[in-house]
Design an enzyme around this catalytic site. Structure first.
Site, PDB file in Angstrom:
ATOM      1  N   VAL A  12       0.836  -1.207   0.000  1.00  0.00           N
ATOM      2  CA  VAL A  12       0.000   0.000   0.000  1.00  0.00           C
ATOM      3  C   VAL A  12       0.872   1.258   0.000  1.00  0.00           C
ATOM      4  O   VAL A  12       0.622   2.205  -0.757  1.00  0.00           O
ATOM      5  CB  VAL A  12      -0.948  -0.007   1.223  1.00  0.00           C
ATOM      6  CG1 VAL A  12      -1.627   1.342   1.385  1.00  0.00           C
ATOM      7  CG2 VAL A  12      -1.980  -1.113   1.083  1.00  0.00           C
ATOM      8  N   ASP A  51      13.994   2.043  11.301  1.00  0.00           N
ATOM      9  CA  ASP A  51      12.778   1.897  12.094  1.00  0.00           C
ATOM     10  C   ASP A  51      12.133   3.282  12.267  1.00  0.00           C
ATOM     11  O   ASP A  51      12.830   4.268  12.530  1.00  0.00           O
ATOM     12  CB  ASP A  51      13.174   1.316  13.455  1.00  0.00           C
ATOM     13  CG  ASP A  51      11.990   1.151  14.359  1.00  0.00           C
ATOM     14  OD1 ASP A  51      11.365   0.086  14.291  1.00  0.00           O
ATOM     15  OD2 ASP A  51      11.673   2.095  15.125  1.00  0.00           O
ATOM     16  N   ARG A  74       3.114  -3.953  11.298  1.00  0.00           N
ATOM     17  CA  ARG A  74       3.093  -5.418  11.272  1.00  0.00           C
ATOM     18  C   ARG A  74       1.660  -5.790  10.930  1.00  0.00           C
ATOM     19  O   ARG A  74       0.724  -5.292  11.581  1.00  0.00           O
ATOM     20  CB  ARG A  74       3.472  -5.978  12.639  1.00  0.00           C
ATOM     21  CG  ARG A  74       4.770  -5.407  13.196  1.00  0.00           C
ATOM     22  CD  ARG A  74       5.993  -5.985  12.515  1.00  0.00           C
ATOM     23  NE  ARG A  74       7.187  -5.211  12.847  1.00  0.00           N
ATOM     24  CZ  ARG A  74       8.099  -4.843  11.953  1.00  0.00           C
ATOM     25  NH1 ARG A  74       7.946  -5.161  10.685  1.00  0.00           N
ATOM     26  NH2 ARG A  74       9.160  -4.160  12.321  1.00  0.00           N
ATOM     27  N   SER A 115      -7.700  -0.095   9.905  1.00  0.00           N
ATOM     28  CA  SER A 115      -8.178  -1.355   9.330  1.00  0.00           C
ATOM     29  C   SER A 115      -9.613  -1.667   9.735  1.00  0.00           C
ATOM     30  O   SER A 115     -10.050  -1.322  10.837  1.00  0.00           O
ATOM     31  CB  SER A 115      -7.268  -2.475   9.838  1.00  0.00           C
ATOM     32  OG  SER A 115      -7.817  -3.728   9.534  1.00  0.00           O
ATOM     33  N   TYR A 139      -3.968  -8.038  15.937  1.00  0.00           N
ATOM     34  CA  TYR A 139      -3.681  -7.028  14.912  1.00  0.00           C
ATOM     35  C   TYR A 139      -4.725  -5.906  14.956  1.00  0.00           C
ATOM     36  O   TYR A 139      -4.389  -4.718  15.026  1.00  0.00           O
ATOM     37  CB  TYR A 139      -3.666  -7.703  13.530  1.00  0.00           C
ATOM     38  CG  TYR A 139      -3.694  -6.735  12.390  1.00  0.00           C
ATOM     39  CD1 TYR A 139      -2.570  -5.985  12.072  1.00  0.00           C
ATOM     40  CD2 TYR A 139      -4.849  -6.567  11.624  1.00  0.00           C
ATOM     41  CE1 TYR A 139      -2.593  -5.081  11.018  1.00  0.00           C
ATOM     42  CE2 TYR A 139      -4.884  -5.673  10.572  1.00  0.00           C
ATOM     43  CZ  TYR A 139      -3.758  -4.933  10.282  1.00  0.00           C
ATOM     44  OH  TYR A 139      -3.793  -4.036   9.248  1.00  0.00           O
ATOM     45  N   LYS A 143      -4.423  -1.778  15.870  1.00  0.00           N
ATOM     46  CA  LYS A 143      -4.848  -0.695  14.970  1.00  0.00           C
ATOM     47  C   LYS A 143      -5.860   0.218  15.678  1.00  0.00           C
ATOM     48  O   LYS A 143      -5.834   1.441  15.515  1.00  0.00           O
ATOM     49  CB  LYS A 143      -5.461  -1.280  13.690  1.00  0.00           C
ATOM     50  CG  LYS A 143      -4.440  -1.893  12.751  1.00  0.00           C
ATOM     51  CD  LYS A 143      -3.604  -0.800  12.082  1.00  0.00           C
ATOM     52  CE  LYS A 143      -2.534  -1.363  11.166  1.00  0.00           C
ATOM     53  NZ  LYS A 143      -1.756  -0.332  10.463  1.00  0.00           N
ATOM     54  N   PHE A 169     -10.650  -1.894   4.062  1.00  0.00           N
ATOM     55  CA  PHE A 169     -11.258  -3.218   4.009  1.00  0.00           C
ATOM     56  C   PHE A 169     -10.271  -4.115   3.241  1.00  0.00           C
ATOM     57  O   PHE A 169      -9.104  -4.105   3.583  1.00  0.00           O
ATOM     58  CB  PHE A 169     -12.701  -3.119   3.490  1.00  0.00           C
ATOM     59  CG  PHE A 169     -13.624  -2.649   4.612  1.00  0.00           C
ATOM     60  CD1 PHE A 169     -13.452  -1.392   5.192  1.00  0.00           C
ATOM     61  CD2 PHE A 169     -14.586  -3.481   5.156  1.00  0.00           C
ATOM     62  CE1 PHE A 169     -14.227  -0.969   6.280  1.00  0.00           C
ATOM     63  CE2 PHE A 169     -15.372  -3.073   6.222  1.00  0.00           C
ATOM     64  CZ  PHE A 169     -15.198  -1.825   6.788  1.00  0.00           C
TER      65      PHE A 169
END
Ligand code: UDP
Length: 341
Positions: A12, A51, A74, A115, A139, A143, A169
């Site tokens: 992305v 990083d 991640r 997300s 995860y 987010k 999505f």
């Protein structure tokens, strides 16, 4: 504008960087190359390898950074259950360090890759931004934690920091292919995960002969054909939304952002759901390959149906997805996969 794209060597992030360059911006990509690829960084962007938390002061302190698009993350749902520390540090601790650096260096704008996983199992469909946020995996929890942190930072900044969280999505397709397998001589950008868990690239691996069959994770879901339904959004439409989000933040009259205490949350999906079987059928049509499939047990943490309401993104960002045809999305992913095979 001068913009920093974290994770700009990833799927992305690289497409977002390409769009921001094409819109006339200077782009600095920050990526530790742990999952990204150096050659995915678009020509014209400067790459800082490191990083995000460690290089934030160096990159933002150089002055005149107008905004950050924060895609570095991640992002493996399965791994997040086994290694929560990697996800809480990599996604949450790192982003809090980035938020501190934004404030220290007076950077006024942030667009964050959030997300649909923040919602968990939805009560109703399509999902609006006001839906309950009850993530069903680590995860998604990280987010959501970042979204909450961003809201706290923008609210306390007195208007100095504005942010948009884009809740993706199912991102799919590839940038820079013409759907025929021809990349037009330019660098095409698509999914190149070392550990692939996403449906469309996995199905295409079957068509390429790299995998014998595709496992369908459950055919007893309460959906029309019994398989899970997802909202697939083309990566080009997604990248366009990032450009529009930065435009919105750059407008002095961004009332919707002000009303949201400086932090607007927007779902990004087409508002159209396709089942796993429909995706496999589309892949069969596009590739001409039989693509053997087998029903397997449900995957832990999978909701049955995830479809976005994109009403807010359309109204507030002026966003309108243009690649909504499933076969077209698959054709771009196929062109990319075939060119790299
Ligand atoms: N899926 C599947 N077989 C696979 C991979 C995924 O049936 O090998 C299903 C999965 O259960 C989900 C949909 O495909 O319903 C999309 O999964 P993906 O991992 O691509 O995205 P997610 O929706 O989990 O973010």
């Amino acid at each position: 504008m001068t913009l920093v794209v974290t994770g700009g060597a990833g799927y992305v992030g690289s497409v977002c960087a390409r769009y921001l360059l094409d819109a006339g911006n200077d782009v600095v990509v920050v990526d530790d190359l742990s999952t990204g690829h150096r050659d995915a960084v678009p020509d014209g962007a400067r790459l800082v390898v490191g990083d995000v938390a460690e290089v934030a002061d160096e990159v933002l302190g150089a002055g005149d950074v107008d905004g950050v698009v924060h895609c570095a993350a991640r992002s493996l749902v399965g791994e997040s259950a086994e290694r929560p520390a990697k996800y809480w540090h990599g996604n949450v601790v790192t982003t809090v360090a980035l938020l501190d650096a934004l404030r220290r260096h007076d950077v006024p704008r942030l667009v964050f890759s959030s997300s649909a996983a923040t919602y968990g199992e939805p009560e109703s469909s399509p999902i609006t931004e006001d839906a309950p946020t009850r993530p069903t995996n680590t995860y998604g929890a990280t987010k959501l934690a970042v979204d909450l942190a961003i809201g706290n930072y923008t609210a306390a900044s007195g208007g100095a920091l504005g942010a948009v969280s884009l809740r993706y999505f199912n991102v799919a397709g590839a940038h820079g292919t013409d759907g025929s397998g021809d990349t037009g001589g330019t660098a095409a950008l698509g999914e190149r995960h070392t550990v692939e868990t996403h449906l469309i690239p996995l199905v295409l691996q079957v068509a390429l002969g790299q995998r014998d069959e595709i496992a369908i994770y459950g055919d007893d879901w309460p959906t029309a054909d019994g398989t899970c339904v997802r909202d697939y959004i083309h990566v080009d439409d997604l990248a366009e939304a990032h450009v529009l989000a930065l435009d919105l933040l750059a407008r002095g009259d961004a009332g919707s952002v002000r009303e949201a205490d400086g932090h607007l949350v927007c779902n990004l999906g087409n508002g159209q759901g396709f089942s796993v079987l429909e995706v496999i059928e589309a892949c069969r049509r596009v590739t001409g390959h039989a693509i053997p499939a087998r029903v397997a047990p449900r995957r832990a943490g999978d909701p049955g149906v995830l479809v976005a309401s994109s009403a807010r993104a359309r109204a507030e960002l002026g966003w309108k997805p243009t690649h909504t045809d499933l076969d077209g999305i698959v054709a771009d992913a196929w062109a990319f996969a075939r060119a790299r095979a």
